[in-house]
Write a protein that holds these residues in place. Sequence first.
Motif, PDB file in Angstrom:
ATOM      1  N   ILE A  82       0.848  -1.190   0.000  1.00 52.79           N
ATOM      2  CA  ILE A  82       0.000   0.000   0.000  1.00 52.79           C
ATOM      3  C   ILE A  82       0.881   1.237   0.000  1.00 52.79           C
ATOM      4  N   ALA A 139       0.049   5.196   0.483  1.00 54.81           N
ATOM      5  CA  ALA A 139      -1.074   6.063   0.845  1.00 54.81           C
ATOM      6  C   ALA A 139      -0.623   7.496   1.060  1.00 54.81           C
ATOM      7  N   THR A 172      -3.746   5.931  10.714  1.00 57.08           N
ATOM      8  CA  THR A 172      -4.560   4.947   9.998  1.00 57.08           C
ATOM      9  C   THR A 172      -3.718   3.891   9.294  1.00 57.08           C
ATOM     10  N   SER A 174      -3.457   0.092  10.505  1.00 60.18           N
ATOM     11  CA  SER A 174      -4.658  -0.708  10.264  1.00 60.18           C
ATOM     12  C   SER A 174      -4.695  -1.222   8.832  1.00 60.18           C
ATOM     13  N   TYR A 175      -4.379  -0.352   7.876  1.00 61.87           N
ATOM     14  CA  TYR A 175      -4.407  -0.756   6.472  1.00 61.87           C
ATOM     15  C   TYR A 175      -3.285  -1.744   6.168  1.00 61.87           C
ATOM     16  N   ILE A 225      -3.560   4.772  -2.430  1.00 64.74           N
ATOM     17  CA  ILE A 225      -4.724   5.307  -1.721  1.00 64.74           C
ATOM     18  C   ILE A 225      -4.516   6.796  -1.488  1.00 64.74           C
ATOM     19  N   ASP A 235      -6.205   9.601   0.704  1.00 59.43           N
ATOM     20  CA  ASP A 235      -7.140   9.810   1.810  1.00 59.43           C
ATOM     21  C   ASP A 235      -7.974  11.052   1.519  1.00 59.43           C
ATOM     22  N   MET A 242      -9.785   7.424   4.956  1.00 56.96           N
ATOM     23  CA  MET A 242      -9.091   6.382   5.704  1.00 56.96           C
ATOM     24  C   MET A 242      -9.435   6.504   7.185  1.00 56.96           C
ATOM     25  N   ALA A 293      -8.060  -4.526  11.646  1.00 54.01           N
ATOM     26  CA  ALA A 293      -7.749  -5.120  10.344  1.00 54.01           C
ATOM     27  C   ALA A 293      -8.865  -6.027   9.846  1.00 54.01           C
ATOM     28  N   LEU A 328     -11.424  -3.986   8.075  1.00 58.16           N
ATOM     29  CA  LEU A 328     -10.966  -3.416   6.808  1.00 58.16           C
ATOM     30  C   LEU A 328     -10.789  -4.459   5.710  1.00 58.16           C
ATOM     31  N   LEU A 381     -10.910  -4.168   1.544  1.00 54.00           N
ATOM     32  CA  LEU A 381      -9.589  -3.934   0.964  1.00 54.00           C
ATOM     33  C   LEU A 381      -9.190  -5.023  -0.028  1.00 54.00           C
TER      34      LEU A 381
END
Length: 628
Positions: free
Chosen positions: A317, A319, A326, A329-330, A355, A357, A373, A378, A381, A385
């Motif tokens: 990812i 972002a 955040t 978590s992602y 990503i 936000d 976001m 997790a 999400l 995701l």
Amino acid sequence: MPNRLHLLALCLIVAPPAIAQTTPPAAHAPAPQDQVLFNSDKPPAAPKTHTAKSIDTPTDAERNSLTFTGYDLDVHLTPAQSQISVRAKLKIRNTGNEPLTRLALQLSSSLNWGSFGMRSGDRIVPLAFAQHAVDTDTDHTGQAKEALVTLPQPLAPGAGIELTAFYLGEIQKSGKRLERIGAPADRALAADWDQIAPDGTSLRGFGNVLWYPTASAPVFLGDGAKLFQLVGQTRLRQSAATIQLRLTVEYTGHAPDAVYFCGERKPLAVVSGSAGLEAAALSGVATAEFPAHPLGFRTPSLFITSGAPNDAAGGLISAVTDRPDTLPSYGAAAVLVEPLLKEWLGAEPLTPLHIIDHDGQPFEDDALLVAPMHAVDADTLAPALVHSLAHAWFRSSHVWLDEGVPQFLSLLWLEHSKGREAALLQLQQQVNTLALAEPAPPAGAGAGQQGQSLIEASDEIYYRTKAAAVLWMLRSVVGNDALKQALHNYRRTGQGDEDPKLFQHILEQGSHKDLSWLFDDWVYRDRGLPDLSIVNVTPRRLPQQGLKAASWLVAVEVRNDGDDAAEVPVTVRSGSLTTTERLRIAGRSSASIRVVFEGKPDEVIVNDGSVPEMGAMTHSKKLVIQTQ
């Protein structure tokens, strides 16, 4: 660098003086609909409003006859003033049935057309045109600025033309189209968030904001799903077009970091700028260039971000966010779903999932996700995701695979995390919606096209929901291993495959099965959905052999009142003991199968929910057997 400086000089030359102003020009009262704002056969330096007079409004047939086959865009942005100026080279084809003496081209109502020209030998010949406002919800302002360009000679059906156009104006947030159907202002702006602004530029394209030239008949949000259908049809019709972009951003403060165009990210290179000053006093110019490439099934989108991206999950990812809390978590959610994606699609992603936000209605373009976001666990999400990450792993030039495979992976994740019954329930709910969209075939219908084939699908209910259901069905026909290997091998061929039957051929080679019956009925044509029923069940006790328990031969006849063939599991059950065989039933016919069952049968089940149907996706019949 020399080429970028040349592009910068070109943009500065063609941009009118208003672009360099430090304050926006005074606002003018909106012009009445169907009246000329200006009419010129000589390109003006900047738009001027001429004395209004009535013009001959184009028909919807004229508007719908235009298909863009090429975009070459030189874009100059001044985010501090929300301004854009563009010199566009356009390739347009008449896909209608009648010759066209003029072209009806549209932009957002906040923009103005400046000039049109067409090549004649080695020079550009100016074209006369008029422009007026048209009510339509293809743009967030609820109106489009439509130019009526007079052609020197009619454009025949099937013929193409190359134009050069110049336009400019401002793009700010507008919730007008939603407010006029009753949406509160704050909710309207949360959905229609497209704008050019100092803190970021977000332009989603046709159906949201007309920042590039388009053509279509007016359509409105209050008229059912017609707007969304038009967006899909436009994406499909222009998917073979080529598009390229040369972007110049005139900034104040810190330089912007990157641009995302049609889902692809490139850094912005600063070609001139001040240094050694306070941030508020900084200014400069940054550029980026995207070479010509196929547009694909999308609307051209443009995003500019100020901050550098942050990586998570080892680079899965990338972002851009002002909320770093955040990211863990992602990252954790990506790590959760990564093994499933590797198992089904390949060892490594093709690209990170980008990503941005953004507090507003989410937007997706392949491996680009623009969405708010949040720092949540997790497990919460992961289900959402997995779809977006699948886009980072898998690409196809055919939308039913490009969108259907990520939707299929979402079902697989649900099966992995919640169990098969939960996945089948989700599939059933999705197919219920599909059944409403699929037109019911008339009595005695044959192989005629009824809805949308997957290879020519433009509605999400087909290229996502039905496509995922077909992949789930293929899984039950060929098995997990064969389908996994086919997806791996297809990915290696690259996303630009032109043969719509390539995936079928790869799957047949790996499974050693002839799948033409399935692809013909479910992918290359749309014959609706099967409509199955159990016609008859006849159990017969077999002679007992030695000390072995008595067996039964259960004959099951199944009727298919739909037009497409279906291969379904037929299960004979007694308590926890089951025996399953597969039965293929052609459209508008019946088929029978005999199942040998060790024990006394008490139930027959046809279809376990894995094959989409017009109604219920599971059929059962209880057996009452009188023993002597």
